[in-house]
Design an enzyme around this catalytic site. Structure first.
Site, mmCIF file in Angstrom:
data_model
loop_
_atom_site.group_PDB
_atom_site.id
_atom_site.type_symbol
_atom_site.label_atom_id
_atom_site.label_comp_id
_atom_site.label_asym_id
_atom_site.label_seq_id
_atom_site.Cartn_x
_atom_site.Cartn_y
_atom_site.Cartn_z
ATOM 1 N N SER A 1 -3.762 6.785 13.344
ATOM 2 C CA SER A 1 -3.368 6.848 14.761
ATOM 3 C C SER A 1 -4.606 7.004 15.652
ATOM 4 O O SER A 1 -5.703 7.346 15.182
ATOM 5 C CB SER A 1 -2.430 8.037 14.979
ATOM 6 O OG SER A 1 -3.149 9.239 14.836
ATOM 7 N N GLU B 1 -10.527 -1.565 5.600
ATOM 8 C CA GLU B 1 -9.443 -2.024 6.462
ATOM 9 C C GLU B 1 -10.064 -2.476 7.786
ATOM 10 O O GLU B 1 -10.898 -1.805 8.358
ATOM 11 C CB GLU B 1 -8.462 -0.859 6.697
ATOM 12 C CG GLU B 1 -7.090 -1.311 7.093
ATOM 13 C CD GLU B 1 -6.025 -0.203 6.904
ATOM 14 O OE1 GLU B 1 -6.392 0.922 6.529
ATOM 15 O OE2 GLU B 1 -4.851 -0.506 7.147
ATOM 16 N N GLU C 1 -5.279 9.317 17.684
ATOM 17 C CA GLU C 1 -5.803 10.686 17.638
ATOM 18 C C GLU C 1 -6.711 10.857 16.408
ATOM 19 O O GLU C 1 -7.769 11.494 16.495
ATOM 20 C CB GLU C 1 -4.648 11.696 17.589
ATOM 21 C CG GLU C 1 -3.834 11.793 18.868
ATOM 22 C CD GLU C 1 -2.839 10.643 19.043
ATOM 23 O OE1 GLU C 1 -2.595 9.907 18.057
ATOM 24 O OE2 GLU C 1 -2.314 10.476 20.150
ATOM 25 N N GLN D 1 0.844 -1.203 0.000
ATOM 26 C CA GLN D 1 0.000 0.000 0.000
ATOM 27 C C GLN D 1 0.875 1.247 0.000
ATOM 28 O O GLN D 1 1.527 1.536 1.009
ATOM 29 C CB GLN D 1 -0.884 -0.013 1.248
ATOM 30 C CG GLN D 1 -1.773 1.207 1.413
ATOM 31 C CD GLN D 1 -2.606 1.128 2.692
ATOM 32 O OE1 GLN D 1 -2.236 0.428 3.620
ATOM 33 N NE2 GLN D 1 -3.711 1.840 2.721
ATOM 34 N N SER E 1 1.368 6.499 2.532
ATOM 35 C CA SER E 1 2.101 7.441 3.391
ATOM 36 C C SER E 1 3.375 7.946 2.736
ATOM 37 O O SER E 1 4.066 7.215 2.024
ATOM 38 C CB SER E 1 2.465 6.767 4.714
ATOM 39 O OG SER E 1 1.316 6.292 5.353
HETATM 40 C C1 LIG Z 1 3.777 -0.775 11.498
HETATM 41 C C2 LIG Z 1 3.319 0.246 10.488
HETATM 42 C C3 LIG Z 1 2.970 -0.152 9.216
HETATM 43 C C4 LIG Z 1 2.565 0.786 8.260
HETATM 44 N N1 LIG Z 1 2.267 0.360 6.985
HETATM 45 C C5 LIG Z 1 1.931 1.269 6.030
HETATM 46 C C6 LIG Z 1 1.722 0.864 4.672
HETATM 47 O O1 LIG Z 1 1.837 -0.320 4.338
HETATM 48 N N2 LIG Z 1 1.414 1.806 3.759
HETATM 49 C C7 LIG Z 1 1.278 3.121 4.083
HETATM 50 O O2 LIG Z 1 0.964 3.913 3.195
HETATM 51 N N3 LIG Z 1 1.473 3.551 5.360
HETATM 52 C C8 LIG Z 1 1.806 2.649 6.334
HETATM 53 N N4 LIG Z 1 2.045 3.066 7.632
HETATM 54 C C9 LIG Z 1 2.002 4.492 7.920
HETATM 55 C C10 LIG Z 1 0.844 4.925 8.797
HETATM 56 O O3 LIG Z 1 -0.345 4.960 8.066
HETATM 57 C C11 LIG Z 1 1.227 6.313 9.347
HETATM 58 O O4 LIG Z 1 2.318 6.110 10.238
HETATM 59 C C12 LIG Z 1 0.091 6.976 10.072
HETATM 60 O O5 LIG Z 1 -0.919 7.337 9.186
HETATM 61 C C13 LIG Z 1 0.581 8.226 10.840
HETATM 62 O O6 LIG Z 1 1.275 9.065 9.972
HETATM 63 P P1 LIG Z 1 2.736 9.634 10.356
HETATM 64 O O7 LIG Z 1 3.569 8.467 10.797
HETATM 65 O O8 LIG Z 1 3.210 10.431 9.201
HETATM 66 O O9 LIG Z 1 2.523 10.540 11.612
HETATM 67 P P2 LIG Z 1 1.960 12.036 11.616
HETATM 68 O O10 LIG Z 1 0.779 12.124 10.725
HETATM 69 O O11 LIG Z 1 3.091 12.967 11.374
HETATM 70 O O12 LIG Z 1 1.461 12.182 13.099
HETATM 71 C C14 LIG Z 1 2.367 12.405 14.189
HETATM 72 C C15 LIG Z 1 1.538 12.513 15.453
HETATM 73 O O13 LIG Z 1 0.636 13.645 15.361
HETATM 74 C C16 LIG Z 1 -0.702 13.221 15.571
HETATM 75 N N5 LIG Z 1 -1.604 13.981 14.681
HETATM 76 C C17 LIG Z 1 -1.426 14.214 13.363
HETATM 77 N N6 LIG Z 1 -2.463 14.908 12.865
HETATM 78 C C18 LIG Z 1 -3.325 15.112 13.893
HETATM 79 C C19 LIG Z 1 -4.585 15.759 14.008
HETATM 80 N N7 LIG Z 1 -5.195 16.327 12.961
HETATM 81 N N8 LIG Z 1 -5.198 15.764 15.224
HETATM 82 C C20 LIG Z 1 -4.601 15.174 16.295
HETATM 83 N N9 LIG Z 1 -3.404 14.555 16.244
HETATM 84 C C21 LIG Z 1 -2.771 14.520 15.065
HETATM 85 C C22 LIG Z 1 -0.716 11.745 15.230
HETATM 86 O O14 LIG Z 1 -1.759 11.057 15.894
HETATM 87 C C23 LIG Z 1 0.648 11.294 15.707
HETATM 88 O O15 LIG Z 1 0.613 11.025 17.087
HETATM 89 C C24 LIG Z 1 2.468 2.143 8.607
HETATM 90 C C25 LIG Z 1 2.811 2.562 9.901
HETATM 91 C C26 LIG Z 1 3.252 1.632 10.845
HETATM 92 C C27 LIG Z 1 3.612 2.114 12.211
#
Ligand SMILES: Cc1cc2nc3c(=O)[nH]c(=O)nc-3n(C[C@H](O)[C@H](O)[C@H](O)COP(=O)(O)OP(=O)(O)OC[C@H]3O[C@@H](n4cnc5c(N)ncnc54)[C@H](O)[C@@H]3O)c2cc1C
Length: 391
Positions: free
Chosen positions: A373, A251, A375, A133, A136
């Site tokens: 997440s 999902e 949140e 997928q 991100s």
């Molecule tokens: C084990 C694992 C597997 C994954 N596999 C995939 C995959 O196969 N394909 C893929 O595309 N992605 C994948 N992901 C990515 C996952 O979807 C993202 O990590 C997730 O969407 C959070 O994005 P970020 O890591 O960029 O954090 P950010 O979006 O930068 O967030 C950082 C922090 O800020 C908080 N935050 C952000 N925006 C808000 C808001 N509006 N209100 C309140 N709080 C907020 C978040 O909750 C988090 O605590 C995977 C992640 C993990 C950990």
């Protein structure tokens, strides 16, 4: 923790059929796969688990809820639950084909053309084509509409440039569904397209990321003039946001029950450890074990009440509630698993060899992040279920 007490007559026979098939097939080359590949152990037996996907396909155990005309068995929702329960109960290995089966396949059933369904569903159903997928990006996770990867249509092909991150299982995948900006004049949710991109080509560079567990489930994926066929866009060009949201809506559907069966196995292992080393005599640990057991029941009843949607429809915000319940529960189980070990829970062997409890603890740190997440789950519930104003 199982549902067999409530089985209708036909369902009991179906449960027996699955048990027999798994008993007959988790043998020989696949016998070593029992219990392998769970949270934090995704590196285990990868080639063998890929071969296992094909065996599942031969048994027609992939896409069992899909329409018969698309190659599925069109099984009832209850029977799908039974399959997932029995799969987990037998300790059958963690799936490597689940992204195709649980995300892309249902998306193509909802949004794909007949040609796309005919081309791509058979590879998923036979376990011969694995998917990842590509949503991100370094600056587009929770805020997915900020994706910067771009694609341009030239001479019958999409030319793709950009970077994805956290792409689970990309290093083993044949294909990636990629959310890319195809209309540079549009902002945010508009002008995105949902492209089906082959991974085995010069323009795709996959770099595994070493995780806390010391292993690599996810990757960085770089696209440098990667190509996709013009026809391999799901939905209309520019309509990718709607398609991407369709994927997210499916999902965590029916497979939640199999996941819970896996949780139950993990809980049993923690309980057995506490009994073996006397940890169960500690009032704090005993209380946490009881809480974990109660939590498992709550998860099951909640999933039954909220995910029991009729076939052909998808769970809505209910899935957000279920995610919000299980992710912290699983994290607490990981913490309990290492606490039950006492001082031994902090030891690591030579070459950074982790115990199952340590892997569980470390992996479950990510449960409240992936798939949206905690949140973000709360935001969705607040806005869509409760009608609260956007923060
Ligand atoms: C084990 C694992 C597997 C994954 N596999 C995939 C995959 O196969 N394909 C893929 O595309 N992605 C994948 N992901 C990515 C996952 O979807 C993202 O990590 C997730 O969407 C959070 O994005 P970020 O890591 O960029 O954090 P950010 O979006 O930068 O967030 C950082 C922090 O800020 C908080 N935050 C952000 N925006 C808000 C808001 N509006 N209100 C309140 N709080 C907020 C978040 O909750 C988090 O605590 C995977 C992640 C993990 C950990």
């Amino acid at each position: 923790m199982g549902g067999q007490d409530n089985d209708a007559a036909g369902d009991a026979a179906f449960r027996d059929e699955i048990r027999s098939w798994l008993a007959a097939n988790l043998t020989g080359e696949f016998a070593a796969l029992v219990g392998k590949g769970g949270p934090g152990r995704e590196h285990e037996f990868v080639p063998e688990r890929i071969a296992w996907e094909r065996r599942l396909g031969e048994g027609r155990w992939i896409g069992i809820g899909w329409p018969q005309q698309d190659g599925g068995r069109e099984l009832s929702w209850q029977q799908q639950v039974i399959f997932h329960e029995e799969y987990a109960r037998a300790g059958a290995p963690a799936r490597v084909g689940h992204i195709g089966e649980q995300l892309l396949g249902p998306t193509l059933l909802m949004c794909g053309t007949p040609q796309q369904r005919a081309r791509f569903l058979p590879g998923i159903l036979t376990g011969t084509e694995l998917w990842c997928q590509g949503y991100s990006e370094p600056e587009a996770g929770s805020d997915l509409a900020a994706v910067k990867t771009r694609a341009v249509l030239r001479e019958g092909q999409w030319h793709i440039h950009g970077q994805k991150v956290w792409t689970s299982l990309a290093q083993f995948s044949d294909w990636c569904f990629v959310l890319a900006r195809t209309d540079p004049g549009e902002q945010r949710h508009r002008g995105l397209s949902y492209l089906l991109v082959p991974m085995d080509q010069p323009g795709v560079d996959v770099r595994p990321i070493v995780q806390l567990t010391g292993t690599s489930e996810f990757n960085e994926v770089f696209f440098d003039d990667a190509r996709a066929a013009e026809a391999d866009v799901v939905g209309a060009p520019g309509d990718g946001w709607r398609v991407a949201m369709s994927t997210l809506a499916v999902e965590r559907g029916v497979s939640t029950f199999g996941q819970q069966q896996g949780f139950a196995r993990e809980f049993e292992a923690v309980l057995a450890q506490a009994r073996a080393n006397g940890g169960i005599a500690d009032p704090d640990l005993a209380a946490r074990l009881v809480d974990a057991w109660i939590g498992l029941r709550v998860l099951r009843y909640t999933a039954q009440a909220t995910l029991g949607v009729p076939a052909g429809t998808t769970p809505g915000t209910e899935a957000n509630i279920v995610k919000l319940l299980w992710a912290p529960w699983h994290q607490r189980l990981g913490e309990l698993a290492v606490d039950v070990l006492g001082a031994a829970g902090t030891e690591v062997g030579p070459d950074y060899d982790l115990s199952d409890a340590q892997r569980l603890f470390l992996y479950t740190r990510s449960d409240t992040i992936y798939g949206g997440s905690n949140e973000i789950q709360r935001n969705v519930i607040a806005e869509r279920l409760l009608g609260l104003p956007r923060g």
